[in-house]
Structures are given as structure tokens and as C-alpha cells.
Design a protein around this motif. Sequence first.
Motif, PDB file in Angstrom:
ATOM      1  N   GLU A 166       0.849  -1.189   0.000  1.00 43.20           N
ATOM      2  CA  GLU A 166       0.000   0.000   0.000  1.00 43.20           C
ATOM      3  C   GLU A 166       0.889   1.244   0.000  1.00 43.20           C
ATOM      4  OE1 GLU A 166      -3.994  -0.476   2.268  1.00 43.20           O
ATOM      5  OE2 GLU A 166      -2.475  -1.347   3.560  1.00 43.20           O
ATOM      6  N   ALA A 167       0.266   2.418  -0.087  1.00 44.67           N
ATOM      7  CA  ALA A 167       0.978   3.694  -0.011  1.00 44.67           C
ATOM      8  C   ALA A 167       0.024   4.704   0.575  1.00 44.67           C
ATOM      9  CB  ALA A 167       1.418   4.137  -1.399  1.00 44.67           C
ATOM     10  N   TYR A 168       0.556   5.791   1.121  1.00 42.22           N
ATOM     11  CA  TYR A 168      -0.368   6.738   1.745  1.00 42.22           C
ATOM     12  C   TYR A 168      -0.560   8.026   0.962  1.00 42.22           C
ATOM     13  CZ  TYR A 168       2.560  10.374   3.921  1.00 42.22           C
ATOM     14  OH  TYR A 168       3.362  11.447   4.134  1.00 42.22           O
ATOM     15  N   ASN A 169       0.260   8.262  -0.038  1.00 37.54           N
ATOM     16  CA  ASN A 169       0.009   9.430  -0.896  1.00 37.54           C
ATOM     17  C   ASN A 169       0.527   9.154  -2.305  1.00 37.54           C
ATOM     18  OD1 ASN A 169       2.785   9.885  -0.949  1.00 37.54           O
ATOM     19  ND2 ASN A 169       2.729  11.545   0.558  1.00 37.54           N
ATOM     20  N   PRO A 170       0.201  10.010  -3.272  1.00 37.35           N
ATOM     21  CA  PRO A 170       0.588   9.719  -4.662  1.00 37.35           C
ATOM     22  C   PRO A 170       2.107   9.542  -4.847  1.00 37.35           C
ATOM     23  CG  PRO A 170      -1.117  11.387  -4.650  1.00 37.35           C
ATOM     24  CD  PRO A 170      -0.727  11.163  -3.212  1.00 37.35           C
ATOM     25  N   ASN A 171       2.908  10.335  -4.136  1.00 39.99           N
ATOM     26  CA  ASN A 171       4.354  10.211  -4.311  1.00 39.99           C
ATOM     27  C   ASN A 171       4.849   8.831  -3.869  1.00 39.99           C
ATOM     28  OD1 ASN A 171       6.906  11.674  -4.999  1.00 39.99           O
ATOM     29  ND2 ASN A 171       7.398  11.016  -2.922  1.00 39.99           N
ATOM     30  N   GLU A 172       4.354   8.395  -2.718  1.00 40.36           N
ATOM     31  CA  GLU A 172       4.761   7.088  -2.223  1.00 40.36           C
ATOM     32  C   GLU A 172       4.236   5.978  -3.140  1.00 40.36           C
ATOM     33  OE1 GLU A 172       5.121   6.471   2.387  1.00 40.36           O
ATOM     34  OE2 GLU A 172       3.418   5.320   1.648  1.00 40.36           O
ATOM     35  N   ALA A 173       3.049   6.190  -3.708  1.00 36.28           N
ATOM     36  CA  ALA A 173       2.476   5.202  -4.639  1.00 36.28           C
ATOM     37  C   ALA A 173       3.390   5.044  -5.851  1.00 36.28           C
ATOM     38  CB  ALA A 173       1.084   5.637  -5.076  1.00 36.28           C
ATOM     39  N   LYS A 174       3.870   6.159  -6.369  1.00 40.57           N
ATOM     40  CA  LYS A 174       4.763   6.110  -7.542  1.00 40.57           C
ATOM     41  C   LYS A 174       6.028   5.334  -7.214  1.00 40.57           C
ATOM     42  CE  LYS A 174       7.996   8.704  -8.769  1.00 40.57           C
ATOM     43  NZ  LYS A 174       9.461   8.464  -8.690  1.00 40.57           N
ATOM     44  N   GLU A 175       6.648   5.701  -6.091  1.00 39.86           N
ATOM     45  CA  GLU A 175       7.891   5.049  -5.684  1.00 39.86           C
ATOM     46  C   GLU A 175       7.683   3.553  -5.457  1.00 39.86           C
ATOM     47  OE1 GLU A 175      10.407   7.041  -6.674  1.00 39.86           O
ATOM     48  OE2 GLU A 175      11.421   5.970  -5.053  1.00 39.86           O
ATOM     49  N   THR A 176       6.583   3.219  -4.768  1.00 36.53           N
ATOM     50  CA  THR A 176       6.306   1.822  -4.446  1.00 36.53           C
ATOM     51  C   THR A 176       6.141   0.999  -5.717  1.00 36.53           C
ATOM     52  OG1 THR A 176       5.271   2.480  -2.379  1.00 36.53           O
ATOM     53  CG2 THR A 176       4.721   0.289  -3.201  1.00 36.53           C
ATOM     54  N   VAL A 177       5.307   1.482  -6.623  1.00 31.11           N
ATOM     55  CA  VAL A 177       5.055   0.719  -7.849  1.00 31.11           C
ATOM     56  C   VAL A 177       6.360   0.552  -8.634  1.00 31.11           C
ATOM     57  CG1 VAL A 177       3.836   0.745 -10.064  1.00 31.11           C
ATOM     58  CG2 VAL A 177       2.612   1.299  -7.963  1.00 31.11           C
ATOM     59  N   ARG A 178       7.159   1.600  -8.696  1.00 29.28           N
ATOM     60  CA  ARG A 178       8.451   1.499  -9.386  1.00 29.28           C
ATOM     61  C   ARG A 178       9.285   0.350  -8.798  1.00 29.28           C
ATOM     62  NH1 ARG A 178      13.558   2.842  -8.264  1.00 29.28           N
ATOM     63  NH2 ARG A 178      13.062   3.962  -6.352  1.00 29.28           N
ATOM     64  N   MET A 179       9.344   0.292  -7.460  1.00 26.34           N
ATOM     65  CA  MET A 179      10.198  -0.705  -6.809  1.00 26.34           C
ATOM     66  C   MET A 179       9.630  -2.117  -6.892  1.00 26.34           C
ATOM     67  SD  MET A 179      11.014   1.647  -3.515  1.00 26.34           S
ATOM     68  CE  MET A 179      11.725   0.363  -2.501  1.00 26.34           C
ATOM     69  N   LEU A 180       8.316  -2.206  -7.107  1.00 28.58           N
ATOM     70  CA  LEU A 180       7.674  -3.529  -7.075  1.00 28.58           C
ATOM     71  C   LEU A 180       8.106  -4.437  -8.220  1.00 28.58           C
ATOM     72  CD1 LEU A 180       4.029  -2.892  -5.843  1.00 28.58           C
ATOM     73  CD2 LEU A 180       5.967  -3.882  -4.631  1.00 28.58           C
ATOM     74  N   PHE A 181       8.464  -3.844  -9.346  1.00 30.59           N
ATOM     75  CA  PHE A 181       8.853  -4.700 -10.482  1.00 30.59           C
ATOM     76  C   PHE A 181      10.130  -5.478 -10.163  1.00 30.59           C
ATOM     77  CE2 PHE A 181       5.969  -1.678 -12.273  1.00 30.59           C
ATOM     78  CZ  PHE A 181       5.161  -2.489 -13.051  1.00 30.59           C
ATOM     79  N   GLU A 182      11.056  -4.776  -9.525  1.00 33.68           N
ATOM     80  CA  GLU A 182      12.302  -5.429  -9.139  1.00 33.68           C
ATOM     81  C   GLU A 182      12.018  -6.470  -8.057  1.00 33.68           C
ATOM     82  OE1 GLU A 182      15.828  -6.287  -7.047  1.00 33.68           O
ATOM     83  OE2 GLU A 182      14.359  -4.919  -6.159  1.00 33.68           O
ATOM     84  N   PHE A 183      11.170  -6.111  -7.095  1.00 35.89           N
ATOM     85  CA  PHE A 183      10.811  -7.021  -6.002  1.00 35.89           C
ATOM     86  C   PHE A 183      10.172  -8.297  -6.563  1.00 35.89           C
ATOM     87  CE2 PHE A 183       8.200  -8.774  -2.650  1.00 35.89           C
ATOM     88  CZ  PHE A 183       8.920  -8.546  -1.487  1.00 35.89           C
ATOM     89  N   SER A 184       9.216  -8.095  -7.454  1.00 35.63           N
ATOM     90  CA  SER A 184       8.503  -9.230  -8.049  1.00 35.63           C
ATOM     91  C   SER A 184       9.471 -10.129  -8.820  1.00 35.63           C
ATOM     92  CB  SER A 184       7.411  -8.695  -8.980  1.00 35.63           C
ATOM     93  OG  SER A 184       6.956  -9.694  -9.857  1.00 35.63           O
ATOM     94  N   GLU A 185      10.384  -9.506  -9.534  1.00 37.19           N
ATOM     95  CA  GLU A 185      11.338 -10.274 -10.336  1.00 37.19           C
ATOM     96  C   GLU A 185      12.288 -11.070  -9.451  1.00 37.19           C
ATOM     97  OE1 GLU A 185      11.638  -8.154 -14.292  1.00 37.19           O
ATOM     98  OE2 GLU A 185      13.665  -8.023 -13.513  1.00 37.19           O
ATOM     99  N   ARG A 186      12.703 -10.457  -8.345  1.00 40.40           N
ATOM    100  CA  ARG A 186      13.642 -11.125  -7.441  1.00 40.40           C
ATOM    101  C   ARG A 186      13.024 -12.405  -6.878  1.00 40.40           C
ATOM    102  NH1 ARG A 186      15.079  -8.660  -2.376  1.00 40.40           N
ATOM    103  NH2 ARG A 186      14.213  -6.780  -3.289  1.00 40.40           N
ATOM    104  N   PHE A 187      11.755 -12.338  -6.532  1.00 42.84           N
ATOM    105  CA  PHE A 187      11.100 -13.531  -5.978  1.00 42.84           C
ATOM    106  C   PHE A 187      10.395 -14.357  -7.054  1.00 42.84           C
ATOM    107  CE2 PHE A 187      11.728 -11.051  -2.182  1.00 42.84           C
ATOM    108  CZ  PHE A 187      12.050 -12.005  -1.243  1.00 42.84           C
ATOM    109  N   GLU A 188      10.480 -13.880  -8.302  1.00 47.85           N
ATOM    110  CA  GLU A 188       9.741 -14.522  -9.400  1.00 47.85           C
ATOM    111  C   GLU A 188       8.298 -14.764  -8.981  1.00 47.85           C
ATOM    112  OE1 GLU A 188      11.771 -17.898 -11.036  1.00 47.85           O
ATOM    113  OE2 GLU A 188      13.221 -16.569 -11.997  1.00 47.85           O
TER     114      GLU A 188
END
Lengths: 634, 207
Positions: free
Chosen positions: A142-164
Amino acid sequence: MAKPVLEKEGKTVFLLGNEAIARGAIEGGIGFASAYPGTPSTEIIETLAAVAREVGFYVEWSTNEKVALEAAYGAAMSGVRSITAMKHVGVNVAADPLMSSAYTGVKGGFVIVSADDPGMWSSQNEQDNRYYGLHAFIPVFEAYNPNEAKETVRMLFEFSERFEHPVIFRSTTRLSHSRGPVKLGKIPERKTRGTFEKKPDRWTLIPAYSRKLRRKLVEKWENIRRELEEWPFNKFYDYGSKYTIIASGLAYGYVMDALEELNLREKVNILKINTPVPLPHGVVLKALERSEKILVVEELEPIVETEVKKLAFEKGVDLEIHGKDLVPQVGELDLNRVIKAVASFMNIDYKPPEPVTNIDVEIPPRPPTFCPGCPHRATFYILKKAANKLRLKPVYSGDIGCYSLGVLPPFEEQDIIVEMGGSIGVANGLAHTIDQPLIAIIGDSTFFHAGIPGLINAVYNNAPMLVLVLDNRITAMTGHQPHPGTGLRATGEKTIMIDPEKIARAVGVEYTKTVDPYNVDEAQKVLEEALKYVVERKKPALVVMKRACSLLIYREALRRGIENPYYRVIEDKCTACGVCYDFFGCPSIIPKPDGKAYIDPVTCTGCGVCAKVCPFNAIVPGKPASEEWNKLWF
Amino acid sequence: MVLEVRDMRTVNIVIVGVGGQGLITIGRILGNAAVLRNIGVLVSEVHGLAQRGGSVIVHARIGDPHSPLVPLGGAHALLGLELAETIRYLPYVNKNTLLIVNRRFIRPSVPKARMPPVEDTINKLRGKGLKVIDINAFDLASRAGSPVAENIVMLGGLVATNILEGMLSLDDFREAIKNTFPPRWHEVNLRALQYGYNAVKEKLSDK
């Protein structure tokens, strides 16, 4: 003027939450995006579609959420980073591939955005999709504001890939539809082509392989939980208090502002949690050990609260834990509710500023309504006339779309509205259990989404019903997205136009017609004929009411500087009966102080249906339609 | 946090009216202006079904907000683009709230709906002890070149009050308008902003 969502790295721009999520996906290097529109998720893919060619990735509107999720999942199997976005109830439609995706995992980063709607601003329920994460073993962020949402989604691709492994980003109306400053990062190179490696023990979920994958999944889950201890947006603010507030996602913002309001900033510890599922145990335990009293603030269901209580029990930590006893479970959170919960938790008196109420002015309610010239209004009017003429009292099995508004007076021609495609689906049961004639009313986009299997069932099991496809040539309610019947794709390319009537023919519906609801007399004749067919022959029939969304055309005309046609009222003939403004209900027709009707020439779209409605022939063309105007309709 | 956190109170503004009146655009311009000045801002709106001619509220919080919604009784200013909606959202208002209202009712298309008289309604608001500034934004927008710019006239009215004093100036809004609209709409909207600004300044100096 550059599109704000494509502004340069380092710049701060004011973005809608959904635009911020889209930018996060762009910064995260997506090569593929797919979705079916649904409030409050729509603008994510809409934003991506608008810049897809410029940045260089693939975007599509899929026929429904299941197909959208499958398509993005497929792309991720080939190693291409992908995103799919849907409203909370869309995830129900997509639940089948969602569950499987956790078993097989993925190669490329795979982000599923679930945009939940606490408060049900534009939905049939307010389910909390963090449960899907628990159910499917997919981590939820989750995220609490638009800026954090942007950052979180950006980082999630790498996270998802790391754990496949797939990940869910859970937004809500108040994040998706809030705007805030967003600091932009780098737009990287991206991979849009992948390779599919054949590996049956991974990609084919036959029982022998699934059993092994299930065991691995449970192991992976604990690895993910441990990894989330380090998630940068989870944070424990330790101010040495005996009180700790745990806030999940958006609730953190409300908690911060509530503490400010109560003069308690930095006087209560805060554990900010953006990873409710699976909840990392280490950070929570640290907070538990420092506290004597805990309040969990989260929107909707007690998901974090349950896990915190379980953890406290398992570790034998003895302390007071509050949550849904103080924070409402029903409806969305707001500052008033959170201030009240925090004040009660801290045992302090708080008197909010007194709102001004009880003013002695009576105002009518203002529910949303059909736009001027809306073809649905014409359809509901004609349908009512046809049913009355045949002395039928049909059951109207309705569906999800602008036409859901037909539930309200003056029409009241939506007796059931449950979910996408439910109009035909539910009628399949009623057809075998009740005696009234059945009319299933479904929009064009909804027909393609989930109406077709129900229609096939009606033919296969011979369920007599009149299916009305209200074809306004667009997915209107979510803000005009193209669909398989429009001949256009998400990024503007022309494509094959799929015709609902031909589909009906192909699956064996014997009575089918297409008619224009602006053509009132002919449309009424067709509906009478179709209703008689259903009642007498006891078979399904399908009529397409085909006329483009007037709002879409009106806006296009405004954009191109084309003037709208309009109708006018002949004063002498108008008897102030009120049929046009009270029982037809077009917003362009306004009662004057003497009760006579006036047609607003600015908003009237010249559909002319009211001229048919007026019992005294007092409504006549005022300004005829220009050739350019007529060309806008398709 | 990306933004420099300033030590200032958060100003709460609720913008109310009817779907289609351009309330979301007002929120966008407010936000763009705040971002230009590096001031914290959150604006919350509702899309979808509620937009079809329905009742609309946009929450704008400027200063150092962490959450997007104005609490009940917590508005510093209410910008009412339509009078029935102004009445409907009074629970956001307290006795110190400044109300800037458009002298206009829009009839909802529900059977038998009748609207109360404009003057009487505004008097009743004042009778409650509320600070009400009323302007005819529709006429001013038409004079500025387009009735559609009614929303920008109202925004100009808000800027003319002291609500955003020390935070955002008329010039900031002029720049924000240029950042929000394509160039062919600049002239009309800048004029609408100025007309609204002047009209409210005039009302304020009358008192």
C-alpha cells in the motif's frame, strides 16, 4: 506543454494518484499493460495508453479483468515486466488466474493493481482486497500518498522479479483519486520482447506439479515476509511513549493529521505499515515490546489487527490491542473518524469545531442522472411504453453501467443489479422459476465483458428472455474507453468492429434486431414485436439499441468547435403539464416559474426524443443539426 | 518525504457544485499553483458514477497535509459553485468559515424538484451568522468569453480573499492556469480569473 506524467527526472509535478501509479510503472520499466476499465482504477491504464507509443511499450484494453490479468501474466511469463489494473470487484472476475499465478510465479516483474472502493462511491460493495493476498499467497503493498504510490510501484517490479512472484499493489479511491506532488525519477530503457522457456513442471498446473509448487509457495511466503522487514516505507517512529498506533496504508495520513489536531505529534509512537500482507513480524514485535497499549488503524477489515493479535498471543506479549472496536469497519476512513478513535484510545476529551447545520432551506436531492440526449433515457422511455401497450409487467434484470441509473424514478426499470454480466446470468435462473416476462438489460461493453457466456446458456438451456444490448458505442461510465465493438484499440489503432447482433445470431438466438432509440416509433414497434416473440414462443431474443453516447459526441463537438443543434418550446402550445421535465427527466428541460418548459440551448443535443414525449406537440426543432454535427455520430 | 515540510497551518478548502461544472479543474489549478511554490498539497475528488450531473465535492488541503479529506466543520473556505450544493455541504462549515458562493441554482432532474429563491437562500445563510460573499460567476464568465469558465471566476474569487495569504498570490494562479490549459484557452481563463478576483475584492471593500 509536455504531458505531466512524462516530465523529466527530478521535477515535481502534481499528479492524480492513478497517474502516479502509471508513472511508477513507466519508471519500473514495464513493457506490457492491460486492463478492463473500472472506477477507481481506470486512469492508470488510460494514462499509460496515452504515452505508450512515445515511451515504447504495449497497452491494451482487454475484454474483461480475467483476460487482462491473464494477458499481463503471459507477458510476465516471457520475462517482460507487466502491469494489470482493475477495480476491487474486477479482481473477483480475475481470481482464477490470480490464484494460479502464485503457484507458477513469473519471470518478468508482475504487478497487479487492485483499486478498492471503501465507501462504495462507484461500486456494488466495499470488499477489502488485502484478503486476496492472504488467500492467494501474493504480497500486498500500500501507499499513503501519490508520491509514495509512484515510488512503491516502481520498486515492485524489481521485487517481483527477485522472488519470481506476482505482487498486488492495493490502492483505494482516496489514493487513486487524490492529487498530490510527485517527484519524478528516471525513465529507464525497457524490454518489450521476451522468450518463453518450456518447463512443464513450472507452467502446467497438473496435480502432480501443483502439489510440489504448493509446498514451495508456502516456503516462499515466509521468505517474502522476512524480506519485507526491510521495506523502506514501513517505519517505526519511537517517541518513547507507552502508546503505539499502527497505521496501514492511507490510514497513516489520517493518523498524522489526527495527532496534529489533538496536539499529540511525537507524543505517541507510530508504526507505519505499507506491507499488510504478509505482515513482517520483526518490526511489529519491536513495537509491541515498547508499548503497553496498541491501536491499529486500517480501512475496512481488521487484517493487520488480526495478525498483530495473533503475533502477541504467540509471543506471549501481554498488552492491550485495539482496532475495530474504535475504528469503524464500515465505510471509508476520514479525519473525523480517526480523530475520534485516537482520542478515545488516548482517553482524552476532544470537541470538534461545531458544524453549521439546520438551515431552513429545503433542497431536492441530486442523484447522478442521464445526460442530455442520453440514448438510455430514450430506451427506458420506449421500453416502458412498449411494455404498457402489451399490458406486460416484466422483471427488468439490470447490469453495471450508466444505465444502472434506470433504477431511479421516473423509470424504475432495473429490478436487479448485482455484478457485471449479471443481467443475463440471473435471468437464466428466473426464466425457469417465475411467470413474468424477463428483460435483461446490458450495456455494450458489459455484454463483451461477461454477457456472452450467459447468452449462450440462455440459448443452450432455452431460457426465454429479451436481452436488450444498450449499445452506446463506448464504455461510458468509466469515462469513454473503447471496447471490442468500437473498432478502436486503447492506443488509437483501428481494428475489427465486433457486432453484438452477429454474436447473438452465431450462438443461435433466432430473433435479433438492431434499432436506433432516437427513432422512437420504430424502436417501440421492434420492442413490442420482440417482447411478443419471447412471451409467445418462449425463446430468447436479442435487440441492440444502437446510438452513441451523447456526452461523448457533445464533448467532441466542443473540442472541435462544432455547434450543437437544439429543440425549443412553443410557449402557446405548452400547457405546463411537466411530462417532459418531471417524467422524461432530461436535464436540458427546465421548468420556468409558470411551470412551462424551457429548453437550454447550450446543453441540448437536439436528439428530439422529448418532441415525441410532449403530449401537446409543443416541442419543435430550434436549430437544425449541421452536417459536421451529424458526422460526429458513429 | 520529498517535499520540504513547512511549518504552517494547513488550509482546508471544500469546492462544491454539480458534476460538469469544472470542480476537478479548480482542484488541479490549486494543486499546480501550490507545487509551483513548493507548498504541500492534497486534493481529493470522486470520479465515475457520481460525475453524471450528480452532487460533487472536491477537498483541497494546502500547507502540510498528510491526508486528503477536510474534516466536518473543518473548512476554512467553501467555494460553492451552486447554491443547493452549498447548502448540502454545510456540515463542512463552521461559524468562522468563509463562503464564496455563486448566485445560482441548477435544478436536478428529479421529478417535481423545485428550487428556492436565490436571494432568500443567501440571506438565510447570512442569518446563520456565516460570512458569505456572493458573485454571479455565470455572468462574469460569459463576459470573460465563455460561460464554461464559471469555475475559474469562482477560483479568482477565492484568491481575492485572505484565505491563501502568505502562500499563493494571484500571479501564482495565473502561472498555474497556463500550466493547466492548452494555450488557446489561456486568454479566456486568465480574464475569468481576473473578473472573479475583482468582483470579490469589490465586495470586500464594500463592507
